[in-house]
Design a protein around this motif. Structure first.
Motif, PDB file in Angstrom:
ATOM      1  N   GLY A  29     -30.741   3.239   7.221  1.00  0.00           N
ATOM      2  CA  GLY A  29     -29.856   2.093   7.007  1.00  0.00           C
ATOM      3  C   GLY A  29     -29.346   1.526   8.317  1.00  0.00           C
ATOM      4  O   GLY A  29     -29.295   0.310   8.510  1.00  0.00           O
ATOM      5  N   PHE A  30     -28.985   2.405   9.230  1.00  0.00           N
ATOM      6  CA  PHE A  30     -28.508   1.975  10.546  1.00  0.00           C
ATOM      7  C   PHE A  30     -29.621   1.276  11.321  1.00  0.00           C
ATOM      8  O   PHE A  30     -29.387   0.254  11.965  1.00  0.00           O
ATOM      9  CB  PHE A  30     -27.990   3.191  11.316  1.00  0.00           C
ATOM     10  N   ALA A  31     -30.835   1.808  11.244  1.00  0.00           N
ATOM     11  CA  ALA A  31     -31.977   1.186  11.915  1.00  0.00           C
ATOM     12  C   ALA A  31     -32.260  -0.195  11.328  1.00  0.00           C
ATOM     13  O   ALA A  31     -32.573  -1.137  12.061  1.00  0.00           O
ATOM     14  CB  ALA A  31     -33.212   2.073  11.796  1.00  0.00           C
ATOM     15  N   LYS A  32     -32.129  -0.323  10.023  1.00  0.00           N
ATOM     16  CA  LYS A  32     -32.366  -1.622   9.373  1.00  0.00           C
ATOM     17  C   LYS A  32     -31.338  -2.647   9.833  1.00  0.00           C
ATOM     18  O   LYS A  32     -31.682  -3.784  10.149  1.00  0.00           O
ATOM     19  CB  LYS A  32     -32.297  -1.457   7.860  1.00  0.00           C
ATOM     20  N   ILE A  33     -30.073  -2.247   9.900  1.00  0.00           N
ATOM     21  CA  ILE A  33     -29.017  -3.150  10.340  1.00  0.00           C
ATOM     22  C   ILE A  33     -29.267  -3.595  11.781  1.00  0.00           C
ATOM     23  O   ILE A  33     -29.180  -4.788  12.100  1.00  0.00           O
ATOM     24  CB  ILE A  33     -27.637  -2.480  10.203  1.00  0.00           C
ATOM     25  N   LEU A  34     -29.579  -2.645  12.662  1.00  0.00           N
ATOM     26  CA  LEU A  34     -29.849  -2.987  14.058  1.00  0.00           C
ATOM     27  C   LEU A  34     -31.050  -3.917  14.186  1.00  0.00           C
ATOM     28  O   LEU A  34     -31.054  -4.835  15.000  1.00  0.00           O
ATOM     29  CB  LEU A  34     -30.077  -1.721  14.881  1.00  0.00           C
ATOM     30  N   PHE A  35     -32.077  -3.684  13.382  1.00  0.00           N
ATOM     31  CA  PHE A  35     -33.265  -4.521  13.439  1.00  0.00           C
ATOM     32  C   PHE A  35     -32.943  -5.954  13.033  1.00  0.00           C
ATOM     33  O   PHE A  35     -33.381  -6.907  13.679  1.00  0.00           O
ATOM     34  CB  PHE A  35     -34.361  -3.946  12.545  1.00  0.00           C
ATOM     35  N   PHE A  36     -32.153  -6.131  11.972  1.00  0.00           N
ATOM     36  CA  PHE A  36     -31.811  -7.480  11.542  1.00  0.00           C
ATOM     37  C   PHE A  36     -30.889  -8.174  12.539  1.00  0.00           C
ATOM     38  O   PHE A  36     -30.996  -9.386  12.749  1.00  0.00           O
ATOM     39  CB  PHE A  36     -31.213  -7.475  10.138  1.00  0.00           C
ATOM     40  N   ILE A  37     -30.001  -7.423  13.183  1.00  0.00           N
ATOM     41  CA  ILE A  37     -29.168  -8.007  14.236  1.00  0.00           C
ATOM     42  C   ILE A  37     -30.057  -8.480  15.373  1.00  0.00           C
ATOM     43  O   ILE A  37     -29.864  -9.570  15.926  1.00  0.00           O
ATOM     44  CB  ILE A  37     -28.114  -6.995  14.729  1.00  0.00           C
ATOM     45  N   PHE A  38     -31.064  -7.670  15.730  1.00  0.00           N
ATOM     46  CA  PHE A  38     -32.001  -8.048  16.776  1.00  0.00           C
ATOM     47  C   PHE A  38     -32.743  -9.331  16.400  1.00  0.00           C
ATOM     48  O   PHE A  38     -32.896 -10.228  17.223  1.00  0.00           O
ATOM     49  CB  PHE A  38     -32.999  -6.920  17.020  1.00  0.00           C
ATOM     50  N   LEU A  39     -33.178  -9.443  15.151  1.00  0.00           N
ATOM     51  CA  LEU A  39     -33.880 -10.644  14.720  1.00  0.00           C
ATOM     52  C   LEU A  39     -32.987 -11.877  14.773  1.00  0.00           C
ATOM     53  O   LEU A  39     -33.426 -12.953  15.201  1.00  0.00           O
ATOM     54  CB  LEU A  39     -34.424 -10.467  13.297  1.00  0.00           C
TER      55      LEU A  39
END
Length: 58
Positions: A29-39
């Motif tokens: 979940g944390f990785a998904k959040i960071l990935f979307f912030i990056f996008l």
């Protein structure tokens, strides 16, 4: 930031293989959040660059 998203994804995969479901879910979940912030930051950067009239360097 993308680096940390990948690190969290790897931690989630390793935890999932070892059977730590709660930790794996949290890390994923944390990785998904960071990935979307990056996008989002990538899109903002591209739009800001296009507004200034500079194209990508070739």
């Amino acid at each position: 930031m993308l680096y940390w998203a990948l690190v969290c994804l790897i931690v989630a995969i390793i935890a999932g293989v070892l059977g730590f479901g709660g930790i794996a879910g949290t890390a994923a979940g944390f990785a998904k959040i960071l990935f979307f912030i990056f996008l989002v930051l990538l899109v903002i950067s591209l739009v800001a660059n296009a507004m200034r009239g500079k194209g990508p360097k070739v």
